[in-house]
Scaffold this motif. Structure first.
Motif, PDB file in Angstrom:
ATOM      1  N   GLU A   1       0.841  -1.188   0.000  1.00 25.37           N
ATOM      2  CA  GLU A   1       0.000   0.000   0.000  1.00 25.37           C
ATOM      3  C   GLU A   1       0.879   1.242   0.000  1.00 25.37           C
ATOM      4  O   GLU A   1       1.950   1.264   0.609  1.00 25.37           O
ATOM      5  CB  GLU A   1      -0.911   0.030   1.226  1.00 25.37           C
ATOM      6  N   GLY A   2       0.411   2.246  -0.688  1.00 28.06           N
ATOM      7  CA  GLY A   2       1.090   3.531  -0.726  1.00 28.06           C
ATOM      8  C   GLY A   2       0.078   4.594  -1.093  1.00 28.06           C
ATOM      9  O   GLY A   2      -1.116   4.319  -1.212  1.00 28.06           O
ATOM     10  N   SER A   3       0.543   5.806  -1.296  1.00 29.06           N
ATOM     11  CA  SER A   3      -0.412   6.852  -1.643  1.00 29.06           C
ATOM     12  C   SER A   3       0.256   7.981  -2.397  1.00 29.06           C
ATOM     13  O   SER A   3       1.456   8.220  -2.273  1.00 29.06           O
ATOM     14  CB  SER A   3      -1.097   7.409  -0.386  1.00 29.06           C
ATOM     15  N   LEU A   4      -0.558   8.636  -3.194  1.00 29.02           N
ATOM     16  CA  LEU A   4      -0.205   9.889  -3.847  1.00 29.02           C
ATOM     17  C   LEU A   4      -0.874  10.981  -3.018  1.00 29.02           C
ATOM     18  O   LEU A   4      -2.105  11.022  -2.916  1.00 29.02           O
ATOM     19  CB  LEU A   4      -0.729   9.892  -5.280  1.00 29.02           C
ATOM     20  N   LEU A   5      -0.089  11.828  -2.388  1.00 25.79           N
ATOM     21  CA  LEU A   5      -0.619  12.828  -1.458  1.00 25.79           C
ATOM     22  C   LEU A   5      -0.124  14.210  -1.852  1.00 25.79           C
ATOM     23  O   LEU A   5       1.071  14.404  -2.095  1.00 25.79           O
ATOM     24  CB  LEU A   5      -0.169  12.499  -0.027  1.00 25.79           C
TER      25      LEU A   5
ATOM     26  N   TYR B   1      10.828   5.444  -3.438  1.00 27.30           N
ATOM     27  CA  TYR B   1       9.901   5.880  -2.400  1.00 27.30           C
ATOM     28  C   TYR B   1       8.989   4.721  -1.986  1.00 27.30           C
ATOM     29  O   TYR B   1       8.833   4.429  -0.804  1.00 27.30           O
ATOM     30  CB  TYR B   1       9.051   7.062  -2.881  1.00 27.30           C
ATOM     31  N   PHE B   2       8.377   4.064  -2.961  1.00 23.49           N
ATOM     32  CA  PHE B   2       7.460   2.962  -2.627  1.00 23.49           C
ATOM     33  C   PHE B   2       8.202   1.785  -1.987  1.00 23.49           C
ATOM     34  O   PHE B   2       7.651   1.077  -1.147  1.00 23.49           O
ATOM     35  CB  PHE B   2       6.701   2.500  -3.872  1.00 23.49           C
TER      36      PHE B   2
ATOM     37  N   ALA C   1       6.358   1.896   1.522  1.00 24.73           N
ATOM     38  CA  ALA C   1       5.126   1.120   1.431  1.00 24.73           C
ATOM     39  C   ALA C   1       4.748   0.585   2.812  1.00 24.73           C
ATOM     40  O   ALA C   1       5.605   0.331   3.655  1.00 24.73           O
ATOM     41  CB  ALA C   1       5.295  -0.032   0.447  1.00 24.73           C
ATOM     42  N   TYR C   2       3.480   0.427   3.027  1.00 23.34           N
ATOM     43  CA  TYR C   2       2.971  -0.099   4.289  1.00 23.34           C
ATOM     44  C   TYR C   2       1.927  -1.162   3.957  1.00 23.34           C
ATOM     45  O   TYR C   2       1.664  -1.452   2.784  1.00 23.34           O
ATOM     46  CB  TYR C   2       2.380   1.018   5.148  1.00 23.34           C
TER      47      TYR C   2
END
Length: 615
Positions: free
Chosen positions: A389-393, A535-536, A540-541
């Motif tokens: 899981e990751g995100s674009l923030l 970054y990922f 990542a989590y």
């Protein structure tokens, strides 16, 4: 029939007088696997003991109201903190921005520059010790896995009852659908689990920045922008031959009712206890199972060991993952018998730990801690899997008016035609787990969270640190260890598509200032793919752990269970929870695990019926 209480596994545990009571079945753990199973067995007329290490928070609004899920996951009332690793590389671990430290003064430090003397804890992975398990502190997202995630068990074991088509009947059995007209054959309307969706009427307002992003996402994924306002209400749990290859918007389904009340195993357990039929269900709270007991006679060479009960330690906050645990605290130890079976449902971390403490697992690991080996099963605690899981923030120049955009899509480099990314976008922040999460970045924050489905690496492990049942195991996910470059490329492709869609938000929102994975980028500037991949890789989590007691075929050295959930090489013992899945089932395992539980109940009751006929 009663069995001798003490097995050869007495080891160093203090043994109290045996409990006077015994049950047909003992179920250890009340989450999505164990809770519904215990209720089903009791409703079938079998005396069933359900053991839960936590308490009952079913009427506590923090848990009962689904909107409070962030507070629930942070609440020390039920929280178990596992401090996990993502790799075997200490230097890489210390790049995780939400690494957590114990400051020694009763507080946590989260970050990369801890105060002097702080003790490294690791990456927080909260679990829930409460009646209903992690289905009581999650966001309630309810999504069916791809058909192949079920069919893999058929291919491994030859058991056609695991086919995706057959598994849908368990969903229909447990669901109480509250968002579709009755009669849809893919759904159930009379089950114990309420499902509902949000009001997506916002998508009809073309002037909203969120609607502009929605329509651009449609263009980028081959959907009709003119139909976007209708597509956001598509049933994410629909059935059909081509569903898993369909890129589309959907309405996110949650296991909650239309009034926003969480629906979980807690409700089903409580309803079973309160039913006028007086089903033979007993729930024992604040009880830590320390090991499974075996019949002495069956531990002799040449015999198949048979489980006959469990040893327990009674008291609150006994497990060291509990932030309320007081060092040195122990509770009275006793033993409880099961005349039919013991079913372990402690989840992907605790089920393998319980098996190992009971003498079932890799022989070398057990011997290291002087645990007598009942059955050498190398796969116990191995194969740990999770979705990335990751995100674009980013931060807009003004607040982004929008509802929640939910989409399943396929990135160009995905290895099959199946969708590989589940995303939901909106004016929120979600960057993983740490004490006090999530961070609030202000009124202009906007996120597209990504779940990467069908990850190719499944190299994690759950291993003992001692023979003490109060100790937490060592949990290492080993993210990206196998074919990691492929998974990272898919995540980057997903982020690039979503970033491009953001640029349609228009005034006054633009330009976005990205916080990650391209910190500082403005106006949709695209940073290098390799920088995003890094970054990922480091940030990542996850929170969908599975597969540490995996079902597998007779020819698989790491298979722990057969297709009927039976622990291989022993009798009277099964595992029924997310640890049984050979792979992570789709984007969110909670509802698939409840389906798995319903199947287990059917299998167990069928075996009980056969046994009764043989007597």
């Amino acid at each position: 029939m009663r069995y001798p209480l003490l097995s050869a596994l007495a080891a160093s545990a203090a043994v109290a007088a045996p409990a006077a009571s015994s049950y047909d079945y003992i179920v250890v753990g009340s989450g999505p696997g164990g809770g519904p199973l215990a209720a089903d067995l009791a409703r079938a007329g079998y005396s069933t003991l359900l053991i839960e290490a936590g308490g009952d928070e079913g009427e506590n609004p923090t848990y009962a109201d689904i909107a409070n899920f962030n507070e629930a996951a942070n609440d020390e009332t039920t929280r178990w903190d596992f401090w996990v690793k993502h790799s075997d590389d200490p230097a890489r671990e210390l790049k995780f921005q939400h690494t957590t430290w114990d400051t020694g003064d009763g507080t946590f430090y989260v970050g990369l520059d801890p105060p002097e003397g702080a003790k490294l804890l690791g990456i927080q992975y909260p679990r829930a010790a409460v009646l209903g398990g992690c289905a009581m502190h999650n966001a309630g997202v309810c999504s069916m896995p791809a058909d192949d995630d079920w069919n893999i068990i058929v291919n491994k074991t030859g058991d056609a009852s695991w086919s995706a088509k057959n598994m849908r009947k368990y969903w229909k059995r447990i669901e109480r659908n509250q968002y579709l007209p009755a009669g849809d054959e893919a759904h159930g309307y009379d089950g114990w689990l309420a499902t509902s969706v949000a009001d997506n009427s916002w998508a009809k307002n073309d002037s909203l920045p969120g609607t502009k992003i929605l329509k651009r996402m449609a263009e980028l994924t081959g959907q009709d922008p003119a139909e976007a306002a209708n597509l956001v209400n598509r049933d994410i749990n629909e059935a059909g031959d081509s569903v898993d290859e369909t890129t589309s918007f959907y309405n996110m389904v949650t296991h909650a009712d239309t009034k926003g009340k969480r629906s979980s195993p807690n409700n089903y357990i409580r309803a079973t206890l309160a039913d006028p039929a007086k089903y033979p269900l007993t729930v024992q709270l604040h009880t830590l199972v320390t090991r499974v007991l075996f019949d002495n006679a069956t531990l002799k060479a040449g015999s198949t060991p048979r489980a006959i009960g469990v040893e327990v330690m009674e008291g609150a906050s006994l497990y060291k993952a509990d932030p309320k645990h007081v060092a040195g605290t122990k509770g009275p130890v006793s033993q409880i018998l099961a005349t039919r079976e013991v079913i372990v449902a402690g989840g992907a971390f605790n089920s393998p730990q319980i098996l190992k403490l009971s003498g079932i697992g890799p022989a070398a690991e057990l011997t290291k801690f002087n645990i007598p080996v009942v059955k050498d099963l190398p796969g116990v605690g191995e194969n740990l899997a999770d979705n990335y899981e990751g995100s674009l923030l980013g931060l807009g120049a003004a607040p982004i008016e929008s509802g929640l955009i939910t989409m399943l899509f396929r990135t160009p480099s995905a290895p099959t035609k199946k969708r590989n990314i589940y995303t939901w976008c909106g004016a929120f922040s979600f960057e993983g787990f740490w004490p006090g999460f999530p961070a609030y970045h202000g009124p202009t924050q906007y996120t597209c969270a990504l779940v990467h489905m069908s990850p190719k690496s499944q190299a994690g492990s759950v291993r003992l640190v001692s023979a003490d049942p109060q100790d937490k195991p060592d949990v290492n996910f080993r993210f990206y260890e196998r074919r990691g470059a492929e998974d990272l490329r898919e995540l980057v492709e997903g982020a690039n598509l979503l970033r491009e869609a953001w640029q349609a938000a228009g005034d006054p929102v633009l330009p976005f200032e990205e916080l990650h994975p391209c910190p500082g980028a403005k106006g949709g500037e695209k940073c290098a793919d390799d920088a995003q991949a890094e970054y990922f890789k480091t940030q990542a989590y996850s929170h969908h752990a599975t597969s540490t007691c995996a079902i597998g075929g007779d020819d698989e050295p790491l298979a722990v269970l057969d297709s009927k959930f039976r622990v291989r090489g022993v009798e009277g013992l099964r595992v029924v929870d997310a640890s049984a899945f050979p792979v992570v089932p789709g984007a969110f395992p909670s509802c698939p695990t409840m389906m798995l539980s319903a199947k287990a109940a059917e299998d167990i009751l069928a075996d009980a019926k056969k046994a009764s006929k043989c007597k």
